[in-house]
Write a protein that holds these residues in place. Structure first.
Motif, PDB file in Angstrom:
ATOM      1  N   TYR A 175       0.838  -1.194   0.000  1.00 44.74           N
ATOM      2  CA  TYR A 175       0.000   0.000   0.000  1.00 44.74           C
ATOM      3  C   TYR A 175       0.876   1.249   0.000  1.00 44.74           C
ATOM      4  CZ  TYR A 175      -3.501   3.427   1.480  1.00 44.74           C
ATOM      5  OH  TYR A 175      -4.312   4.522   1.552  1.00 44.74           O
ATOM      6  N   TRP A 176       1.860   1.266   0.874  1.00 42.45           N
ATOM      7  CA  TRP A 176       2.720   2.441   1.006  1.00 42.45           C
ATOM      8  C   TRP A 176       3.737   2.534  -0.120  1.00 42.45           C
ATOM      9  CZ3 TRP A 176       1.325   6.447   3.556  1.00 42.45           C
ATOM     10  CH2 TRP A 176       0.334   6.272   4.526  1.00 42.45           C
ATOM     11  N   GLU A 177       4.239   1.426  -0.585  1.00 41.18           N
ATOM     12  CA  GLU A 177       5.201   1.405  -1.692  1.00 41.18           C
ATOM     13  C   GLU A 177       4.573   2.006  -2.954  1.00 41.18           C
ATOM     14  OE1 GLU A 177       8.402   0.838  -1.961  1.00 41.18           O
ATOM     15  OE2 GLU A 177       8.533   0.638  -4.119  1.00 41.18           O
ATOM     16  N   ALA A 178       3.265   1.859  -3.123  1.00 42.30           N
ATOM     17  CA  ALA A 178       2.571   2.439  -4.269  1.00 42.30           C
ATOM     18  C   ALA A 178       2.495   3.970  -4.171  1.00 42.30           C
ATOM     19  CB  ALA A 178       1.160   1.855  -4.385  1.00 42.30           C
ATOM     20  N   ARG A 179       2.696   4.524  -2.988  1.00 43.32           N
ATOM     21  CA  ARG A 179       2.596   5.969  -2.769  1.00 43.32           C
ATOM     22  C   ARG A 179       3.954   6.634  -2.565  1.00 43.32           C
ATOM     23  NH1 ARG A 179      -1.474   3.211  -1.906  1.00 43.32           N
ATOM     24  NH2 ARG A 179      -3.598   4.001  -1.951  1.00 43.32           N
ATOM     25  N   ILE A 180       4.843   5.928  -1.868  1.00 45.43           N
ATOM     26  CA  ILE A 180       6.154   6.464  -1.505  1.00 45.43           C
ATOM     27  C   ILE A 180       7.172   5.345  -1.733  1.00 45.43           C
ATOM     28  CG2 ILE A 180       7.564   7.402   0.382  1.00 45.43           C
ATOM     29  CD1 ILE A 180       4.875   8.045   1.836  1.00 45.43           C
ATOM     30  N   PRO A 181       8.268   5.596  -2.441  1.00 44.74           N
ATOM     31  CA  PRO A 181       9.287   4.538  -2.566  1.00 44.74           C
ATOM     32  C   PRO A 181       9.786   4.124  -1.173  1.00 44.74           C
ATOM     33  CG  PRO A 181       9.721   6.327  -4.096  1.00 44.74           C
ATOM     34  CD  PRO A 181       8.623   6.798  -3.175  1.00 44.74           C
ATOM     35  N   MET A 182       9.642   2.836  -0.852  1.00 50.24           N
ATOM     36  CA  MET A 182       9.953   2.332   0.489  1.00 50.24           C
ATOM     37  C   MET A 182      10.948   1.177   0.409  1.00 50.24           C
ATOM     38  SD  MET A 182       7.929   4.173   2.420  1.00 50.24           S
ATOM     39  CE  MET A 182       7.070   3.624   3.855  1.00 50.24           C
ATOM     40  N   LYS A 183      11.496   0.837   1.577  1.00 54.32           N
ATOM     41  CA  LYS A 183      12.357  -0.339   1.717  1.00 54.32           C
ATOM     42  C   LYS A 183      12.039  -1.003   3.048  1.00 54.32           C
ATOM     43  CE  LYS A 183      16.038   2.736   3.184  1.00 54.32           C
ATOM     44  NZ  LYS A 183      17.354   3.251   2.929  1.00 54.32           N
ATOM     45  N   LEU A 184      12.418  -2.252   3.173  1.00 56.35           N
ATOM     46  CA  LEU A 184      12.134  -3.052   4.374  1.00 56.35           C
ATOM     47  C   LEU A 184      13.412  -3.343   5.148  1.00 56.35           C
ATOM     48  CD1 LEU A 184       9.774  -5.735   2.813  1.00 56.35           C
ATOM     49  CD2 LEU A 184       9.111  -3.949   4.406  1.00 56.35           C
ATOM     50  N   TYR A 185      13.274  -3.325   6.471  1.00 60.89           N
ATOM     51  CA  TYR A 185      14.353  -3.742   7.362  1.00 60.89           C
ATOM     52  C   TYR A 185      13.800  -4.803   8.310  1.00 60.89           C
ATOM     53  CZ  TYR A 185      17.550   0.133   6.243  1.00 60.89           C
ATOM     54  OH  TYR A 185      18.410   1.004   5.626  1.00 60.89           O
ATOM     55  N   ILE A 186      14.572  -5.874   8.469  1.00 64.53           N
ATOM     56  CA  ILE A 186      14.277  -6.909   9.459  1.00 64.53           C
ATOM     57  C   ILE A 186      15.507  -6.993  10.357  1.00 64.53           C
ATOM     58  CG2 ILE A 186      13.616  -9.320   9.864  1.00 64.53           C
ATOM     59  CD1 ILE A 186      11.628  -7.851   8.015  1.00 64.53           C
ATOM     60  N   LEU A 187      15.293  -6.913  11.658  1.00 62.03           N
ATOM     61  CA  LEU A 187      16.397  -6.927  12.624  1.00 62.03           C
ATOM     62  C   LEU A 187      17.498  -5.940  12.223  1.00 62.03           C
ATOM     63  CD1 LEU A 187      16.594 -10.763  13.354  1.00 62.03           C
ATOM     64  CD2 LEU A 187      15.577  -8.982  14.782  1.00 62.03           C
ATOM     65  N   ASN A 188      17.076  -4.730  11.865  1.00 58.97           N
ATOM     66  CA  ASN A 188      17.966  -3.622  11.503  1.00 58.97           C
ATOM     67  C   ASN A 188      18.808  -3.885  10.253  1.00 58.97           C
ATOM     68  OD1 ASN A 188      17.071  -2.068  13.693  1.00 58.97           O
ATOM     69  ND2 ASN A 188      18.461  -3.171  15.046  1.00 58.97           N
ATOM     70  N   GLU A 189      18.396  -4.842   9.444  1.00 56.46           N
ATOM     71  CA  GLU A 189      19.110  -5.179   8.223  1.00 56.46           C
ATOM     72  C   GLU A 189      18.166  -5.001   7.034  1.00 56.46           C
ATOM     73  OE1 GLU A 189      20.939  -9.299   6.609  1.00 56.46           O
ATOM     74  OE2 GLU A 189      21.424  -8.808   8.693  1.00 56.46           O
ATOM     75  N   GLU A 190      18.595  -4.267   6.028  1.00 57.53           N
ATOM     76  CA  GLU A 190      17.753  -4.062   4.856  1.00 57.53           C
ATOM     77  C   GLU A 190      17.602  -5.370   4.093  1.00 57.53           C
ATOM     78  OE1 GLU A 190      17.292  -1.270   0.875  1.00 57.53           O
ATOM     79  OE2 GLU A 190      18.950  -0.863   2.260  1.00 57.53           O
ATOM     80  N   VAL A 191      16.364  -5.679   3.705  1.00 53.54           N
ATOM     81  CA  VAL A 191      16.076  -6.885   2.933  1.00 53.54           C
ATOM     82  C   VAL A 191      15.256  -6.497   1.710  1.00 53.54           C
ATOM     83  CG1 VAL A 191      16.149  -8.404   4.955  1.00 53.54           C
ATOM     84  CG2 VAL A 191      13.965  -7.440   4.222  1.00 53.54           C
ATOM     85  N   GLU A 192      15.386  -7.297   0.670  1.00 57.02           N
ATOM     86  CA  GLU A 192      14.598  -7.071  -0.533  1.00 57.02           C
ATOM     87  C   GLU A 192      13.715  -8.289  -0.759  1.00 57.02           C
ATOM     88  OE1 GLU A 192      15.287  -6.152  -5.213  1.00 57.02           O
ATOM     89  OE2 GLU A 192      16.684  -5.276  -3.765  1.00 57.02           O
ATOM     90  N   VAL A 193      12.429  -8.041  -0.861  1.00 51.28           N
ATOM     91  CA  VAL A 193      11.467  -9.121  -1.108  1.00 51.28           C
ATOM     92  C   VAL A 193      10.505  -8.670  -2.208  1.00 51.28           C
ATOM     93  CG1 VAL A 193      11.625 -10.031   1.246  1.00 51.28           C
ATOM     94  CG2 VAL A 193       9.875  -8.346   0.702  1.00 51.28           C
ATOM     95  N   HIS A 194       9.943  -9.654  -2.896  1.00 56.49           N
ATOM     96  CA  HIS A 194       9.036  -9.351  -4.007  1.00 56.49           C
ATOM     97  C   HIS A 194       7.659  -9.964  -3.822  1.00 56.49           C
ATOM     98  CE1 HIS A 194      12.417  -7.572  -6.052  1.00 56.49           C
ATOM     99  NE2 HIS A 194      13.114  -8.642  -5.771  1.00 56.49           N
ATOM    100  N   SER A 195       7.459 -10.622  -2.672  1.00 60.62           N
ATOM    101  CA  SER A 195       6.155 -11.238  -2.396  1.00 60.62           C
ATOM    102  C   SER A 195       6.041 -11.504  -0.901  1.00 60.62           C
ATOM    103  CB  SER A 195       6.011 -12.555  -3.167  1.00 60.62           C
ATOM    104  OG  SER A 195       6.906 -13.533  -2.643  1.00 60.62           O
ATOM    105  N   SER A 196       4.826 -11.817  -0.499  1.00 62.08           N
ATOM    106  CA  SER A 196       4.586 -12.190   0.889  1.00 62.08           C
ATOM    107  C   SER A 196       5.355 -13.480   1.230  1.00 62.08           C
ATOM    108  CB  SER A 196       3.086 -12.380   1.113  1.00 62.08           C
ATOM    109  OG  SER A 196       2.830 -12.770   2.419  1.00 62.08           O
TER     110      SER A 196
END
Length: 169
Positions: A96-117
């Protein structure tokens, strides 16, 4: 973060998680006003205001980060008792937010890249492997759609109910 929870940070592209001595924090600024973000949140059907933040679908706690009235990101906190379903909800929120603002994900303070749930589930399962195993040993295969903040209150009630039912069976 308690034994029962997992956390996901959703940050605008120009905000980063940084370590300052033994503490972690956010670095960077955006020009996105918090008023815009809260107006967008009010449009979402599945999210409710709660003291200190929001709750999505009665199971994912959301904390909004801001600095000088400008949006810095979200922290999502889910319960391991609803891991797969909770991750699906988190990924939908991210989309939802990625469609409005370019976002990124962090898990345990580490950036991760994912393309699906499914990708997000695999990353969290890997990064929280020990914690998930300890939780499973402690509570078995229990599945409850609750916030991590409500988990212990609900689990006590569930255990009590199970004991009462087994006593009268």
């Amino acid at each position: 973060m308690g034994m029962e929870s997992f956390n996901i940070m959703i940050l605008p592209r120009n905000i980063n998680v940084v370590q300052n001595k033994e503490y972690w924090g956010l670095s960077g600024i955006t020009e996105i006003k918090v008023d815009f973000v809260t107006a967008e949140i009010r449009k979402m059907r599945n999210i409710k205001k709660k003291k200190g933040g929001y709750v999505i679908e009665r199971c994912i706690e959301v904390k909004l980060y801001e600095k000088d009235n400008c949006f810095q990101g979200f922290e999502l906190k889910g319960c391991l008792s609803y891991l797969k379903g909770g991750i699906d909800i988190c990924y939908n929120f991210y989309n939802y937010w990625e469609a409005r603002i370019p976002m990124k994900l962090y898990i345990l303070n580490e950036e991760v890249e994912v393309h699906s749930s499914t990708d997000l589930y695999k990353v969290i399962s890997n990064m929280y492997f020990e914690k998930i195993n300890i939780f499973a040993k402690q509570y078995g295969g229990i599945e409850m759609k609750v916030t991590s903040g409500d988990f212990y209150r609900k689990i006590k009630r569930k255990i009590w109910w199970h004991r009462v039912n087994s006593h009268f069976s």
